[in-house]
Structures are given as C-alpha cells and as structure tokens.
Design an enzyme around this catalytic site. Structure first.
Site, PDB file in Angstrom:
ATOM      1  N   GLU A 105       0.908  -1.150   0.000  1.00  5.25           N
ATOM      2  CA  GLU A 105       0.000   0.000   0.000  1.00  5.25           C
ATOM      3  C   GLU A 105       0.940   1.189   0.000  1.00  5.25           C
ATOM      4  OE1 GLU A 105      -1.237   3.011   0.988  1.00  5.25           O
ATOM      5  OE2 GLU A 105      -2.130   2.402   2.899  1.00  5.25           O
ATOM      6  N   CYS A 141      -2.021   8.298   4.232  1.00  5.53           N
ATOM      7  CA  CYS A 141      -1.947   7.865   2.833  1.00  5.53           C
ATOM      8  C   CYS A 141      -3.217   8.298   2.095  1.00  5.53           C
ATOM      9  CB  CYS A 141      -1.736   6.367   2.715  1.00  5.53           C
ATOM     10  SG  CYS A 141      -2.724   5.427   3.859  1.00  5.53           S
TER      11      CYS A 141
END
Lengths: 508, 508
Positions: free
Chosen positions: A246, A283
């Site tokens: 990720e 993120c």
C-alpha cells in the site's frame, strides 16, 4: 555499538539508544523458521479458537493501553487524543476479524456432489481457502498502531491462520516492541502458539525477511520507493510470493461548481482540517483539490488560505520525512504557474513544520504537482469548464481515493468524474473527506498501481483473503476433509451444488 | 516472406504456410487499444447481457463444431473423439460462466449502512468487484480449445467484463483463427462490442502484448520457462500487472500398501491410461507414482510394464515437444538408480513417439526425476516404509495435484500424506487420477509456485476473480451507484450490515 536501535523524539529531535538491536541475518532466518514451524498448529486451532485468540490480543492491547499510547506519543508526537483513538481502532480491528472468522464466509466453502453434467460425469469436489504459511509484515511510520506491529496486516494474517514476522519501523521501535509483547501475551493467554508472532529490527533485516524461504507473502504500507525496493528483492526469489504494497496516494478531491455555490464556505475549513490531520501524514490525505473558477470558488480559496495561515505547527514523524517535506515545498514553490497562498505557524523545535497551501490553474498541472507529498500541504487546482476538469483528472495517476463534493440532485458531472476516475480509484467518497478508513465489511483500501497492487484491500473484512489460497478435494473420504467441508456441517455459509446456503439458525 | 505463420501436421511433420502473418508491434499496440476502448461498453452491458453474450459464443462455437474439430485434429493430431469432447467442455464453460454471472455472488456486493461502531461513526460504505480492463491471454498448445483461444482464461475474462487480446499458440494457428472468428461472431450476434476480442500471432507479438500499457492482467498456460520469460517482461513495466501463469505439474500419485493389496490390479492399467492420455501432454499428468515395495506392489509394476509395452505410438503436438521428450527420456535413462521398465510401440511418422515407464527406489529420487516431462512417460517410485514415502514426498516441488489411492477406512497414512503435501498441492484426488479437470463451482486448478501463482485458480467459477478488483463507494447518492449496490436490489446475494442475504425468491 553500531547495531543498536535508536529512538527519536519528533518534539525535540533528540535521539537515544534503546536496548533493542538490529536483528542479524541468522536471527531473521531463525525467527522465520520458528514462525513457519507454528503454522500447522495455528491453522489447526480452527476458526473458533483463532477468533478467541484475536479477542485475547484485543484484551491485552487494551490492558496495556496507557503504556502503549505513552510510548507512541513520545516516538511520534501524534498526540494522545489521536493515539487513543488509533489504539481503539486497532483493538476493534482484532475483534472485527474474530467476527469474520466466526461468520465463516471467508473460507468460500464450496461443495459439488458427484453428478452428471453437460460435459460428462463430475466427481465429488470440495473447495475452501487455507492459510499460505508464515508472512512478513512491515510496520508503517504514520500509524504506530493501526498500520504497524498490531495493525491490519498482522490482524488479517493471524486471522487467516498465518504466523507473522513483523519488521518494526525505525520511527517507533519502543512502541513496536511493547506492541509485540502485548500480541505475544494475548496469544499465549489462550494457549495458542507464541511463535506465531515474531519481530525483527533494522533495514537489513527487512531485506532478509522478504527473501526468506519460510515467508509466503509480504504486507507493506509505506513509500513507493520502499515498496519497489522490496518488490525487486522478491522478484529475485526462487519462488515468487505475493507482495501487498500500500504505497502511494494523491487522493484528488473535486468540488463541483454547484457544490461550491451551495456549501463552499463549510467545505473549505473541513478540507483544510483533512489535509492537515496528523500533520498530513495520511496515505489518504487529499493532496489535490479541484475548485471551480467562480465567485464561490474564490471565496473557498480565501477561506482555506485563512485557515492554513492560522494553523499551528505540527511535528512530522522523522527527520527524513521533515527534510523530504521541505524539499517538496521548495519544488512546489518553483513549479511553473504555481502560487503559494499561505504558510501556517512554524516552530523550530524537533521535526516541527508549518502547513502550506498552493494553487495552480488546471492547464498548468505538472508531474511535480501530482505526486504524493507527506506533510500538511495541499494544492488547489482551479478549473474553468467541465472539459478542463475532466482533462486534468484524466492525466492523474491512480489513487486510493477520489472525493466528489456535489449539490443535491446533481448527477451528470459527478457521473462523468466517476467514469474518468473509475479505472484509477479504490474508493469514491461523496460529500466527505478521504482521511479516516473505517474497518468494515464493505471497506476497500487499495486501488490500481501505484496506490497498491490492484486486486486486494489492506483494510476491511476481505483483507484476510491476501493470506489464503484455495485447495480442492476430489472424492475425499469425509474424515480426511476439513470440518467445514464435511456433509452436515451447517454453521457457516456454503455453496452446495451451485446454491449459496445460509447457516441453519439452530447452530448459529 | 519471413513473417508468415506456418501450420504443422504432427502426423506427417509437414509444414505449410498460412495466410496469417505475425502481428507487427504497431498492430499489437493498435489491437490492445481497440480492446481497451471497448472496456467501458463491455462493462456497461451488465451481468444479464454479458451472460447472453457468453451463451451466444457457446452457440457459435457449437455451430462451427465440425470445422473447428477438423482444423484442430489436423494441427494437433489429438483425434476427433478427444477434440469433440474438448469442444463440448469449452462451450459448457461459456454457459457455466453465464450461470456465474446470473447468480451474481461473484460481485461480492457488500453494503454497510451508516451507523455507529465501537470505533466511532461509520459512513455508508458499499463495495463490489469491477473489471480490470483489457487483458492478455496466451493460448496453450496442449488443449487447442479448452486452454487456448476460446478457453477458460478468455471465458472468465469476458465474463468479468474484460476485453481479451489472445496470443495464438504456434502449434495451431488455423484453429486459433477459426476460434477467434467464432468468438467474434458470437459477440456480434447479440450486439456486444466486437472489439472485445482480438488476436495476435507470433512470439514477438506475445512479448509486446504483456508490455502493452492497455493490458491490465495476463493469463498464461504453458511452460515454466515461457512463464518466467513473460514475468520478467512484466517486471519491467512501469505499472506492474497481475500475471496468472499455470506453469508446471509433476502431480505425484501415491498408492498406499493397503490400496495396492486391495485394488492394485485395477489401479495399474488406469494409471497407465492416465499418464498416456493425450500423449501425456496434460499439465495434470501423474508424472511420479509411489508404489509400495510388496508383492502386490510388484504385481502392479508388472501390470503397468505390460500395459506400456502394448501401448500404441502417439503423436506429440510439435517438433519441439517431441525433441524435448526424447531428451528427457535420455536423461531419465542415465539417472542414477533408474531402470527403464518398458518402451511402447513407436512409429517414425511425423512427431510420433512411444510411451515409456521407468522405476527408481525412493531413496534415489533426484532432481532429474522430479521435474515435469511433457509426453507419455511416468516414473514409478518404490517405497518400503511410511517414513521413506513421506521423506520422498517432502522433497518434491509444488504441484497442481496430489493423488492418493487408499483402501476402505484407511485414514492415518492418507492424513500424513495430506499433511506433508498440503503446502504444495492445489487439488487432492482420492482413489482417482488427476487428468480431467471438471468445470465446477468447487474446482481449483492451481497451487503454489511453480504450479501457478498460489492464490488463484484457472478453472472453475472463481477463475473470474483474477480479472476483477474491488471498488468502494462512500456516502454515494443512489443514482451514482452500480445497480447491484442500490437499496432494494434483491436479485443477487449481498452482504448487508454484515449479514449475508440471499436473493428474494420472487425476483430470482
């Protein structure tokens, strides 16, 4: 000695040695072997006992709440309010995966009895998912609990029945060690195999981990560069293994002209709060905000400028992140057509930085402006026409999220935006902000490269599937089948002869 | 000219030019662009119309049955009986995926309504799987229908809503072209986008295909070497894409001492029939048979030796496969401790070869003996004790299948065998033979590397998942959601607020 692990304080910049040491190559090998050695026992616990293990881990994390939050606040300066919330989310996640195990759909138990078909006779076939074996998990810097040692990768892998070897992040080694001890205590408390959780320290140990023959998959949350480095080690293995990275998120957010008119004044401060949350180290931070060229758009920009000017300095997690942030700010300031709108309060202590806000016309959006930047900064992109907006969106890389603010009953433009972004978005957020990722059955935290590998999520119920693989049994005697595939087992959903069958009420 | 594609006859070895040409780099680029250009329309057809498209493809394949089988028999020499059966399986597979679409579980439609949780308020979240975009499929040599142009990869990708660009296999270009035309006709017959199927010829075109930016995943059935070469091209892409390679299978088969005693005389000829089926060119061919050192084991070996001696010569698919087979036979013959037991009839026409049988003691099993060999040959491994058997199994690479022949009520040894092989097997076959892979909901055709990438199947309902990725919608207005995620949609199974919900009977 050189292999001692240090802990830094973002508030002061001071570094102190810990009693932890970088894990040697031989020790990485040994710990991976111990983890894999416990795989069979962890699988044989079965769903119910593994669910109890996850609940027990949640308990020990809660029992150590204060010590964990104190250590994490010291190492990350994220503040106790945020860290208390994050630890609650983390224990919730373990209990959520316990629920996923008890419910049992995740096994995809499927039975086709012997019979005849249009292609001829079919033997008895039964299929379900089984754990991959020991996996490596890399803790992320920005969530010392939720995406680190006790985070979603660890929780979903243990739920799947896979032992976990965690690589501790350099930014919070003491928090990592305390978390590891809590995990191990939770596992031991229910008599599950303590070797199912291991921890290693140091960058070299991380490289050894992904190359280790006992490791069957890798979960990673971190930078694109870090992910690509691990991926290239994995590509050199004799046996390829899945890498779940990720990695990156620009997370564009669009305010339609009608939304700006209807709600611009309330969107503006919320948007600033979203991109400065946790010092912009999410993120899912909205790094690019599309705002129309219009009077209400102008008002939004003025309000955002004001909010950023008044925003307090915040501490970044590491000296590396702080210097990368300063470098990116300089790049943004130099980019063609870019105007710096606001600079928030700054502070010279430790890794403290101020928030910043830039703006550019959509026609001048360049590569410099469309790459993720960790830290409390965002770029406002002004667009005149619908075509300008869609052209600019169409040139972006994939992201974890795309957010769309629209007005009541507005469908045409949002639908065009979604069409443009469908191929490069993991989650669409309507009239909201992408920061904050609920742990839920329907959650998806992922998206096409470079957000993540596209097929999997790292948050939500289906994160467990990353650590499972199918096995089929053909004409197997009942006693050699896993319990969930035997005739008469009725406590989980199964597909029998093509028909999805719910558990019978009595057994549930 | 040099870029003309040739077609060979295995029965005569003769080669003739066709009107087909190697696809140029520019044409690969163009065809991939056309395919991707049809992606949106293919997705928008929806489940029902795409199911009708798959049924229509099955119809056109059936309508061209005779021409297809004639062409395939000419190019593969597999015989019309086998090829008729294979084409029936292939059309069945399209109809099966139509059923998978209509049933709708494969979307994993999941709805969490807004609510409060132990970690705080949760927004409305809805998740389902969407197509990846255009994908590349490599036809395999050994199944000119079932694993080639109209095979499982093509069927599952089209079902998912992904346009397909097929790389035709050199071993049957005319069959590939006819199959492609039938696919396209089937698509056009229902008004679906004809560009959703494309075909390219030549090895260079295959390399261009996996590197093309419009290609979002690759399905491949073929050799380990070929798969690794494609994987290394994929690793060089800017954006990594999933590679689904079905690569290699040794497929060990074990006969327990009690099974040998009870049924050895009937297992022996069936086992020979299995490894010589289709000239031994099945990825599920049992390449290694473990038979006990006992009088009944000796009798089995004698019966197998006799059966192989009497077996007729068969044609291999290509001159390359034929020479690789001869090379492997020479290696096997030279390997330490190996005895050649039998050589079947041979024939000097075309690519004809004879079947062969070897034997070795389990203690002398070497790497030479445990690698897949395409062709009608198998190696009998004799074992004395349970420990000898498990040690030998424990040293094998992963396989698509492991087969176990046991006697009634025998559980201990089979359970130990399954434990030993669990980490390296995709499908366990009891009292049967691994050749023959039924298309079914519970099928799994895969296994840990080097069988395949471990997480996915290339046969059965869940093969569709390889070509799908999740997307989540947060707080989306109803009209912007896919139909299957809207409130009140009740014709497919969905998970609503954590509870799996079956379709309501009226709508189904």
């Amino acid at each position: 000695v050189s292999d001692t692990i240090s802990s830094s304080s973002p508030r002061t910049g001071a570094t102190r040695a810990t009693e932890l040491r970088a894990t040697s190559k031989a020790d990485v090998r040994r710990l991976c072997g111990l983890a894999q050695g416990s795989a069979h026992e962890l699988e044989r616990l079965g769903r119910e006992d593994r669910a109890a293990m996850l609940d027990s881990i949640a308990d020990t994390l809660e029992n150590n709440h204060e010590a964990l939050v104190t250590a994490a606040d010291d190492e990350t300066a994220l503040g106790t309010t945020r860290l208390n919330g994050e630890l609650t989310r983390t224990t919730f996640q373990f209990r959520f995966f316990a629920e996923v195990l008890r419910e049992g759909s995740y096994l995809e138990a499927t039975i086709d009895h012997a019979g005849s078909t249009a292609m001829g006779p079919r033997p008895d076939l039964r299929r379900m998912l089984v754990p991959l074996g020991a996996v490596g998990v890399f803790g992320a810097s920005n969530f010392p609990f939720a995406f680190s040692v006790p985070g979603g990768d660890t929780a979903s892998a243990l739920a799947a029945g896979c032992p976990v070897v965690v690589k501790a992040h350099e930014a919070h080694p003491l928090t990592s060690q305390l978390s590891f001890e809590a995990l191990r205590a939770g596992i031991e408390a229910v008599g599950a195999p303590a070797d199912a959780i291991q921890i290693v320290y140091g960058r070299d140990a991380g490289a050894e981990l992904v190359a280790d023959p006992d490791i069957h998959a890798v979960g990673f949350t971190g930078s694109l560069g870090g992910g690509e480095a691990l991926l290239s080690i994995i590509e050199g293995r004799d046996e390829p293994i899945p890498f779940y990275g990720e990695l990156s998120g620009l997370n564009p957010l669009v305010v339609t002209p009608r939304a700006a008119e209807a709600r611009g004044a309330s969107i503006a401060p919320d948007l600033v709060a979203s991109f400065t949350l946790g010092a912009g180290q999410f993120c899912t931070k909205p790094g690019l905000a599309f705002i129309p060229t219009s009077p209400s758009g102008d008002e939004m920009v003025a309000l955002m400028t004001e909010a950023v000017r008044k925003s307090p300095a915040q501490y970044l997690l590491t000296t590396g992140i702080a210097s990368a942030y300063e470098g990116r700010l300089a790049e943004l300031g130099r980019a063609v057509g870019v105007t710096r709108l606001a600079v928030g309060d700054s502070d010279s202590n430790g890794f403290a930085v101020g928030s910043q806000l830039f703006t550019v016309q959509s026609g001048q959006l360049s590569k410099t402006l469309t790459q993720e930047c960790f830290g409390p900064v965002s770029v406002i992109v002004r667009y005149g026409t619908q075509a300008e907006l869609l052209d600019a969106l169409g040139a972006l890389e994939s992201s974890l999220t795309t957010s769309i603010h629209l007005s009541d009953d507005e469908a045409e433009l949002p639908s065009l935006i979604e069409q443009t972004m469908r191929g490069r978005t993991g989650r669409f957020v309507y009239n909201g902000y992408p920061t904050g990722v609920a742990v839920a059955w329907a959650q998806h935290h992922g998206g096409p490269w470079p957000s993540t590998n596209s097929l999997h999520t790292s948050v939500g119920a289906t994160a467990i599937r990353r650590f499972l693989r199918p096995v089929a049994w053909q004409s197997a005697p009942q006693e050699l089948l896993p319990a969930e595939l035997r005739d008469g087992f009725t406590s989980i959903p199964r597909r029998v002869d093509g028909v999805l069958t719910l558990p019978t009420a009595e057994v549930r």
